[in-house]
Structures are given as C-alpha cells and as structure tokens.
Design a protein around this motif. Structure first.
Motif, short mmCIF file in Angstrom:
data_model
loop_
_atom_site.label_atom_id
_atom_site.label_comp_id
_atom_site.label_asym_id
_atom_site.label_seq_id
_atom_site.Cartn_x
_atom_site.Cartn_y
_atom_site.Cartn_z
N ILE A 103 7.38 -5.24 -4.15
CA ILE A 103 6.22 -6.16 -4.58
C ILE A 103 5.09 -5.30 -4.49
CG2 ILE A 103 6.13 -6.78 -2.10
CD1 ILE A 103 4.76 -9.48 -2.94
N ILE A 104 3.92 -5.48 -5.31
CA ILE A 104 2.79 -4.70 -5.08
C ILE A 104 1.69 -6.03 -4.71
CG2 ILE A 104 1.04 -3.38 -6.37
CD1 ILE A 104 3.13 -2.84 -8.51
N PHE A 105 1.08 -5.59 -3.76
CA PHE A 105 -0.09 -6.41 -3.03
C PHE A 105 -1.46 -6.51 -3.67
CE2 PHE A 105 3.08 -5.63 0.32
CZ PHE A 105 3.48 -7.28 0.45
N GLN A 106 -2.19 -7.55 -3.70
CA GLN A 106 -3.52 -7.56 -3.82
C GLN A 106 -4.35 -6.40 -3.52
OE1 GLN A 106 -5.58 -11.13 -3.45
NE2 GLN A 106 -7.37 -10.62 -4.39
N ASP A 107 -4.50 -6.33 -2.00
CA ASP A 107 -5.43 -5.67 -1.23
C ASP A 107 -4.85 -4.03 -1.01
OD1 ASP A 107 -7.10 -4.47 0.41
OD2 ASP A 107 -6.86 -6.01 1.77
N PRO A 108 -5.01 -3.39 -1.88
CA PRO A 108 -4.44 -1.99 -1.63
C PRO A 108 -4.92 -1.28 -0.14
CG PRO A 108 -6.12 -1.76 -3.17
CD PRO A 108 -5.99 -3.25 -2.97
N TYR A 109 -6.19 -2.23 0.54
CA TYR A 109 -6.64 -1.44 1.89
C TYR A 109 -5.73 -1.99 2.75
CZ TYR A 109 -10.69 -0.51 -1.24
OH TYR A 109 -11.51 -0.41 -2.09
N GLY A 110 -5.38 -3.33 2.68
CA GLY A 110 -4.64 -3.96 3.90
C GLY A 110 -3.20 -3.57 3.84
N SER A 111 -2.53 -3.11 2.52
CA SER A 111 -1.14 -2.97 2.65
C SER A 111 -0.56 -1.54 2.96
CB SER A 111 -0.65 -3.63 1.21
OG SER A 111 -1.25 -3.05 0.27
N LEU A 112 -1.39 -0.85 3.26
CA LEU A 112 -0.86 0.66 3.52
C LEU A 112 -1.32 0.86 5.16
CD1 LEU A 112 -2.36 2.73 0.61
CD2 LEU A 112 0.12 2.40 1.06
N ASN A 113 -0.33 1.58 5.81
CA ASN A 113 -0.72 1.64 7.18
C ASN A 113 -1.59 2.85 7.00
OD1 ASN A 113 -0.65 2.46 9.92
ND2 ASN A 113 1.72 2.25 9.90
N PRO A 114 -2.76 2.71 7.99
CA PRO A 114 -3.81 3.79 8.01
C PRO A 114 -3.42 5.12 8.88
CG PRO A 114 -4.44 1.89 9.55
CD PRO A 114 -3.25 1.53 8.71
N ARG A 115 -2.45 4.76 9.60
CA ARG A 115 -1.65 5.86 10.50
C ARG A 115 -0.83 6.68 9.64
NH1 ARG A 115 -2.71 5.26 16.56
NH2 ARG A 115 -4.63 4.01 16.76
N MET A 116 -0.22 6.43 8.48
CA MET A 116 0.61 7.24 7.95
C MET A 116 0.09 7.83 6.80
SD MET A 116 3.94 4.77 7.29
CE MET A 116 5.14 4.44 8.72
N THR A 117 0.43 8.96 6.48
CA THR A 117 0.20 9.91 5.47
C THR A 117 0.75 8.98 4.12
OG1 THR A 117 1.83 11.42 5.21
CG2 THR A 117 -0.08 11.92 6.55
N ILE A 118 0.24 9.18 2.94
CA ILE A 118 0.93 8.57 1.85
C ILE A 118 2.21 8.92 1.67
CG2 ILE A 118 -1.38 7.93 0.92
CD1 ILE A 118 -0.68 9.97 -1.29
N GLY A 119 2.55 10.28 2.08
CA GLY A 119 3.78 10.72 1.86
C GLY A 119 4.83 9.97 2.71
N GLN A 120 4.42 9.73 3.73
CA GLN A 120 5.14 9.13 4.97
C GLN A 120 5.50 7.53 4.42
OE1 GLN A 120 2.71 9.76 8.42
NE2 GLN A 120 4.00 11.04 9.15
N ALA A 121 4.34 6.94 3.84
CA ALA A 121 4.36 5.70 3.46
C ALA A 121 5.52 5.47 2.44
CB ALA A 121 3.08 5.21 3.23
N ILE A 122 5.38 6.39 1.45
CA ILE A 122 6.21 6.42 0.31
C ILE A 122 7.77 6.64 0.81
CG2 ILE A 122 6.75 7.02 -2.10
CD1 ILE A 122 3.71 7.45 -2.40
N ALA A 123 7.70 7.52 1.70
CA ALA A 123 9.25 7.85 2.00
C ALA A 123 9.87 6.91 2.83
CB ALA A 123 9.10 9.28 2.74
N GLU A 124 9.31 6.04 3.35
CA GLU A 124 9.88 5.24 4.09
C GLU A 124 10.81 4.08 3.28
OE1 GLU A 124 7.29 1.99 6.20
OE2 GLU A 124 8.11 2.90 7.77
N GLY A 125 10.24 3.78 2.20
CA GLY A 125 11.24 3.27 1.18
C GLY A 125 12.38 4.00 0.76
N LEU A 126 12.16 5.29 0.54
CA LEU A 126 13.37 6.15 0.27
C LEU A 126 14.40 6.29 1.59
CD1 LEU A 126 11.39 9.25 -1.21
CD2 LEU A 126 12.77 7.69 -2.35
#
Lengths: 337, 337
Positions: A103-126
């Motif tokens: 799923i992709i959410f409406q609010d890109p501000y609210g759906s990313l953890n502010p304490r994770m780098t984007i690398g970490q955020a994407i790697a979680e799925g991996l």
C-alpha cells in the motif's frame, strides 16, 4: 511475481465484502448499534490494470483497502487473490502473501518513521522478505531509489530532509521493495501540488508498464481517476453504486450518484459555476441506514420502491453494472440539464 | 441613469508588496513585489503551489503577519485609497471583519471548540456594533439562514463538533458576513471538503457575492476551482505574480511558461494515454531563490538572460500581463535592471 500478474488474468477478486464496526455505549460497553462501513462490495482487478475506487469521504473506501490487506477482518464475503481465497487465512498463512499486496498512503509525512533513514525504512521491507545480506540490500536499495527517480545519495538521510513529492517517491520505493503484484494506492496524490502530482502520476504509470503492476487506486479526484484508471467503481455509503470501464462511466454514467459526482468536478471544460450541481446535503452517517437504496435521501428520482427492498446490481451494458433499478430499466436519465 | 459607482472602481489595490521573514542567518522573501487590484463585485483568484506566497499575501492585507519575524519590506495595500499598512493595531482591529473579512481553510481548527456557533457569530457582530443581545441573536440566526443551514435557531446552540465539515464552513462564512464586509478573502475554503460539498460552498459564495455586491479574493491551488469562479486570475510563483489576466485568457491563452506548464500537468480524461507534462524540479526555498527569473531552472523556454536579469511584466492588453520577456514579442526590452 510476474507469473501471477500476467495480463488479463484476474489478480484480485472481491465478493460481497462486508465490514460492520460496533458502537459501544455505557458502563458495560454494550454494543448499541453498528456502523455499516462496507456492505456487499464486489469488484475484480485484472493483472496490469488499474481499478479506481471513488467516493466521498466516509463512504468506506479506505476500509475496503484495509480489508484487502487483512489489517481488518471481514465480517462477510470473500477476498480471492491470484486464485487463492485469503479471507480466512491466519497470520502465519498470510505471511508469504503479504509481500504481494502493498500500500501507498496519502500522507507521505505521516507514513515514514522520522527516526529512520530512508535506507532503513525501505530495507525493513527487504528484511521481512528474507533479504538480510548487507551488500545485496545495499544494491537493491540503490536500484529501488533509481527506479522511483531519486538519487541513491539520499539513502542515509531522514524523511524531514525531503519534500512531499520525494517522500511519496520513498513510499513507493518501500512498497516496491518486496516486488508486489498489487499496490493499493490510497489517495497517493491528494496532498501534493499540481506540478508534483503530475510527476508521481507519471511515475506510477511508468512503474506499472515496467513491472506489470496492478493498482487499486483510491481517490476522490475524478480528474485523476479519469486519466489513470481502466475501470472505476463508484462507492457510496458502503455500497458500490456503479461499476464500469472508465470511458463508459464518463461517457454514459447511469447511476444518479455518478451523475452528481461528475457534475461536481471542477474542470476547465465547463466554464460556469451554475453548471455545477449541488444536490442535497452531505451524506448522512452510515449509522442506521434506511432500508433499500442508500442514496434515496439525496436522489432526485427516488420513488417508494427505492425505500422498500434491497437494490441489486443490474447490467446496463458490456461490463457495466449499476445499483439502481430505475435507471437500469429506463436507461440513463437526464438528471441535471 | 441610476448613479452607479463605476464597475472598474478599485476596491483593493496591492502595490509592489514585499513581505520578508528574517531568521538568524536567512531572509525568506515570501512575497517579493506583488501587485494586483480587486475591483468592486469582482472575484480575483490567487493561484499557486504551496509556498508561493499566496497565504502570506492575504495575511498581510489583513494585517495578520506576525512581526517579527515577519517584515513588510515595501509596498502599499490600498483599500478605498487608504493604505492599510499605515494603520495601527486598534485601527486595524476596527477594520478587520468590518470591511474585509476572512474565511480560512480548515473550519475545524479556526472555529473555537468550546464556544457555540451562536457565541462565535455573535462575537463577530458585537466587536463592531453596539447592539442589544436579542438583536445579535436575531441577526446570527438570519446569517445562518442566509448560508443555507437548516433550522438555524437550533444550530446557534450547537458546538462546532456537532456540525459536519460543510456546515462548519457555512458557519465560517456566516461569521465572515456578520458585518457586511465589502471584501471577503477566502483562503482555500473548500480544500478540505468533498467535491460535492465543495460545489455547494462555491455556489453559496457565488450567490452571496451577487446578492451583497461583494468582492472576493479567493486563494487556492486548484486550477479547476479557478476555472469555475474567477473573473480574474493571478498566478503566483515563488513570491511573484507570474501572470495575471481574465479567466478566459489565462486558461485559453496562457503566456507565461509556468502557467502553461501548470495547465499541461493537470490530469484529466482527455489526456488519457498521453504522458502528463511534469515540471522538473521543485519550488525553490524562499530563502534561496534563483537569480533572475525564479522559474528559470524549471522552465523549458529559459535562455541565458533568464538567469541574469529579472523579467519585467509584459503587457498583452486588456489587463493580461505575464512576467516573461522570452515569450513576448512586443518588440520592447522588458527585462528589468
């Protein structure tokens, strides 16, 4: 993934999906009534195609998305994904399928953890998909970021360092990380500015072509839906009111509610405000709905029969279904001249 | 012939307005030399993406820019030939609501949750007029009726949370109308609403405007809405007005590359199958604007001069101006400095 998603095969089929939420009142929290969020919702998404789910806020669009993702348990009906009934699967049984539907959410501000780098955020799925080899992860991350049109140099930066459009790209990269075959897009461009919106829409189209993705595109913006979707399901108070190929829906809308929605689109084609129709008030809540058609209180052509029995889908054309006995019988009606 | 004030009389004239925000080491030039007029009974739309300075422009007209960090660096805001920027706080307080009233984007947050609708409309009246309580109630009730709220007497005792989104926005409009202002500034009043409710609110504003012979300055990012309601349009980009003119001219015959790009990037059904034009890059940070024309890094018509010199307003006649000498073949050098 792409075996599942070959063209023209049905990737997702939803049949008579139902979800009621209890309203609890009083000291003992007894259930006093039910909100009928989703009632008898059925549709099909074909591989590589986009189904638009449109309707006003509160009509149950997002609940449908959450039911398909199995973040909520359905109270009735079936969800069939790639030929497999997933309605009653347990958490463990669902796990291997989780990566297929993202799923992709409406609010890109609210759906990313502010304490994770984007690398970490994407790697979680991996990681969840079983890739934890470091160099492979790094490689995949870079590829994903490139795929969504971002520089891999941003990998160690935090969400606040990106603009709204870039954050939406990160959300898309995260959804793509596990190579899904179906992506539910819940109002992905509503919060974005026009120029950024066009970038994201183009990106979604490109990715669909490259990866043969299917989309369930949830939106209230009929201009975007008309541009992007192959089929459209119009939802009102938990019911699908009209279901048809997109061109057919815009050229020959049948249901009075579809007429209402289409006439409310502010576009530059019709130039006067008096063309915009303003039928009735906003939809009342879905608590204790009347018997019969859920649209009867706002409908310009409702009759006694509409309030008596349940209204079923009727076929009005090739692949064109409408939940209105009156217009189905007499053909489209000139509601608003 | 009836003595009528000339239709062309300027009610509001904003001239070369510059509003800067200073922080420790940066100056954000949020509004950087904006000039436009609002004539009697006219609807002027300020349209632009987020961060382009449209709301700051509105707030400075109302004298609501927080100073510091804000600073009105230059310009005049003439309302009936009085410069509002010369007013002190008390004078401005008398003026606000009385002659110019504002309707905000989110009625949820701009209505006070602990007072009833009646209290809040009453406050708007009693601030400016010394009339007895009973008269205030009578007027408030009439106002709610005027904005199309059913059973207004009962609604007066309701708290904001008891109303739906559309009704709250109607109540906000009633508050703005309380002292019969000559100009209403509406800042994205329908952005948070569903399309069908948006259509109702736009129609309401239109009919009230005609009935009361008011002018409306309407701020929005939605070009669809603009195409419905505007008499004249000002397209803003990065603190400047890129183009202004009549609605028909702006939509049919845009002369600034930014306006052209915005219109080309709007998705709709007719563009299906074609790729949407997407403006590359993002809106510049107001503290670090590019030299010369602020749009040149994203512009497909940019030439060397665009980065070096500031573009002047080019006159296309009949009030249609665009700040782009590159596309102007008027024959005169229209670059500034």
């Amino acid at each position: 993934m792409n075996e599942i998603n070959s063209r023209n095969s049905t990737i997702l089929q939803v049949e008579d999906l139902k979800k009621y939420f209890p309203i609890r009142r009083g000291f003992f929290q007894r259930v006093t009534s039910w909100v009928r969020a989703v009632e008898k919702v059925s549709f099909i998404i074909k591989g590589g195609k986009t189904l638009g789910l449109v309707g006003e806020s509160g009509c149950g669009k997002t609940t449908v998305a959450r039911l398909i993702l199995k973040l909520l348990e359905a109270d009735g009906g079936k969800i069939i994904f790639a030929g497999q009934d997933i309605t009653d699967l347990s958490e463990a049984e669902m796990k291997p399928l989780r990566k297929e539907i993202q799923i992709i959410f409406q609010d890109p501000y609210g759906s990313l953890n502010p304490r994770m780098t984007i690398g970490q955020a994407i790697a979680e799925g991996l990681k969840a998909a079983g890739i934890d080899n470091r160099s492979e992860t790094q490689q995949r991350l870079e590829k994903l970021l490139k795929m969504v049109g971002m520089s891999p140099a941003g990998i160690d930066r935090f969400p606040h360092e990106f603009s709204g459009g870039q954050r939406q790209r990160i959300g898309i990269a995260r959804a793509l990380s596990v190579e899904p075959s179906l992506i539910i897009c819940d109002e992905p461009v509503s919060a974005l500015d026009v120029s950024i919106q066009a970038q994201i829409i183009n990106l979604l189209k490109d990715l669909q072509e490259q990866l043969n993705l299917s989309y369930l595109f949830i939106s209230h913006d009929l201009n975007v839906v008309g541009y992007l979707c192959d089929r459209v399901a119009v939802m009102y108070k938990g019911h699908i009111m009209e279901y048809s190929p997109a061109d057919e829906l815009f050229d020959n809308p049948v249901h009075p509610y579809t007429h209402l929605l289409l006439s409310a689109i502010p576009d530059s084609e019709r130039s006067d405000i008096s063309d915009m129709n303003t039928l009735g008030d906003e939809p009342a809540n879905t608590l204790n709905p009347p018997a019969g058609c859920s649209f009867q209180d706002r409908c310009p052509i409702s009759e006694d029969r509409c309030a008596q029995s349940e209204i079923n889908f009727e076929k009005v054309g090739e692949d064109h279904l409408v939940r209105c006995w009156k217009t189905a019988k007499h053909g489209s009606y000139q509601f608003f001249s | 012939m009836v003595m009528k004030i000339s239709d062309n009389e300027k009610l509001l004239s904003v001239q070369d307005l510059k509003v800067y925000f200073r922080s420790e080491d940066e100056v954000a030039r949020a509004v950087d030399g904006v000039s436009f007029d609002v004539r009697r009974e006219e609807t002027v739309c300020l349209v632009g993406e987020s961060g382009c300075g449209k709301t700051v422009t509105a707030l400075s007209i109302m004298g609501l820019v927080p100073i510091p960090p804000g600073e009105i660096a230059d310009g005049r805001v003439l309302f009936r030939d009085q410069n509002l920027l010369d007013f002190n706080d008390t004078e401005m307080q008398q003026f606000r609501g009385n002659q110019i009233a504002m309707v905000f984007q989110e009625p949820q947050t701009s209505l006070n949750p602990v007072f009833t609708i009646g209290d809040q409309i009453g406050e708007a009246i009693s601030t400016h007029e010394d009339i007895p309580e009973s008269e205030i109630t009578r007027r408030s009730e009439q106002l709610l009726k005027d904005v199309g709220i059913a059973s207004p007497a009962e609604r007066l005792g309701d708290y904001p949370h008891q109303l739906s989104g559309g009704q709250r926005q109607r109540a906000m409009i009633a508050m703005a109308l309380a002292c019969s202002p000559d100009l209403i500034i509406a800042d994205e009043p329908t952005t948070a609403l569903d399309v069908t409710v948006q259509a109702q609110i736009l129609r309401l504003l239109d009919s009230i405007q005609k009935l009361r012979s008011m002018s409306v300055l309407y701020i929005t990012h939605d070009l669809g809405v603009v195409s419905k309601i505007a008499d004249r349009v000002c397209v803003m980009y990065a603190g400047i007005i890129a183009e202004q003119g009549n609605r028909q001219e702006i939509f049919k015959n845009p002369k600034h590359p930014y306006t052209q790009a915005l219109l080309a990037s709007l998705p709709n059904r007719e563009k299906r199958g074609q790729r949407l034009y997407s403006i590359p890059g993002t809106v510049p940070n107001p503290a670090y604007k590019p030299s010369g024309c602020p749009f040149h890094p994203r512009c497909q018509h940019a030439i060397q001069t665009c980065a070096e010199r500031y573009p002047g307003m080019c006159d296309y006649g009949d009030g249609h101006h665009a700040r782009c000498p590159v596309l102007f073949d008027g024959g005169k050098d229209t670059w500034c400095k």
